[in-house]
Design an enzyme around this catalytic site. Structure first.
Site, short mmCIF file in Angstrom:
data_model
loop_
_atom_site.label_atom_id
_atom_site.label_comp_id
_atom_site.label_asym_id
_atom_site.label_seq_id
_atom_site.Cartn_x
_atom_site.Cartn_y
_atom_site.Cartn_z
N THR A 9 3.11 6.44 -7.64
CA THR A 9 2.64 5.30 -6.86
C THR A 9 1.94 5.83 -5.62
O THR A 9 2.30 6.89 -5.10
CB THR A 9 3.79 4.36 -6.45
N CYS A 10 0.97 5.11 -5.13
CA CYS A 10 0.17 5.57 -3.99
C CYS A 10 0.96 5.65 -2.69
O CYS A 10 0.58 6.40 -1.79
CB CYS A 10 -1.03 4.67 -3.79
N ILE A 11 2.02 4.88 -2.57
CA ILE A 11 2.78 4.89 -1.32
C ILE A 11 4.07 5.69 -1.41
O ILE A 11 4.89 5.66 -0.50
CB ILE A 11 3.06 3.45 -0.83
N ALA A 12 4.24 6.44 -2.49
CA ALA A 12 5.42 7.31 -2.59
C ALA A 12 5.27 8.44 -1.58
O ALA A 12 4.19 9.01 -1.42
CB ALA A 12 5.53 7.89 -4.00
#
Length: 147
Positions: A9-12
């Site tokens: 995920t991009c916000i991990a």
């Protein structure tokens, strides 16, 4: 959030920064919590994903070469499975710290204090997201305003 969708995920978060003492406590707690989310064997968990394809599996696998694995590290190439993995005592020169991970690997970088963490963050490209955990509201404010 790091292990949701096998870290894809991009916000991990790409890494955790903390003092050496916090690193020990964090690893201890994560050893307890990861099985609560994904069972003692994440490979059999209905709640744990797989790496999207073989090419990305190989890319993520290579990031662990020479790493000091504290938790996880199990892999199954046929299933594109990489267990939730925590890597301790990471250095900026380690392969895992060279690029966005986009996988279920969580490196821990130890720092002496939050000022060193600010310098570390500011020496790199601005992250998409940053999560600050502290009981000291002044530290949280300074981290938000200085990065």
């Amino acid at each position: 959030g790091k292990f949701c969708n096998a870290g894809q995920t991009c916000i991990a978060p790409d890494y955790v920064m903390c003092t050496p003492e916090v690193q020990e406590a964090l690893i201890s707690k994560m050893k307890q919590v990861i099985p609560e989310f994904y069972t003692a064997d994440p490979k059999t968990s209905d709640s744990y994903g797989r790496i999207i394809n073989g090419r990305h599996f190989q890319r993520v696998r290579k990031l662990l070469e020479g790493a000091n694995i504290a938790i996880g590290g199990e892999m199954d190439e046929k299933d594109n499975f990489i267990a939730p993995t925590v890597v301790r005592d990471c250095k900026i020169s380690d392969p895992i710290m060279q690029d966005e991970i986009f996988g279920p690997l969580l490196p821990i970088v130890t720092v002496t204090d939050y000022k060193e963490a600010i310098d570390f963050i500011n020496d790199r490209e601005k992250p998409l997201a940053m999560y600050v955990f502290s009981n000291n509201s002044e530290v949280v404010r300074t981290m938000k305003e200085s990065t």
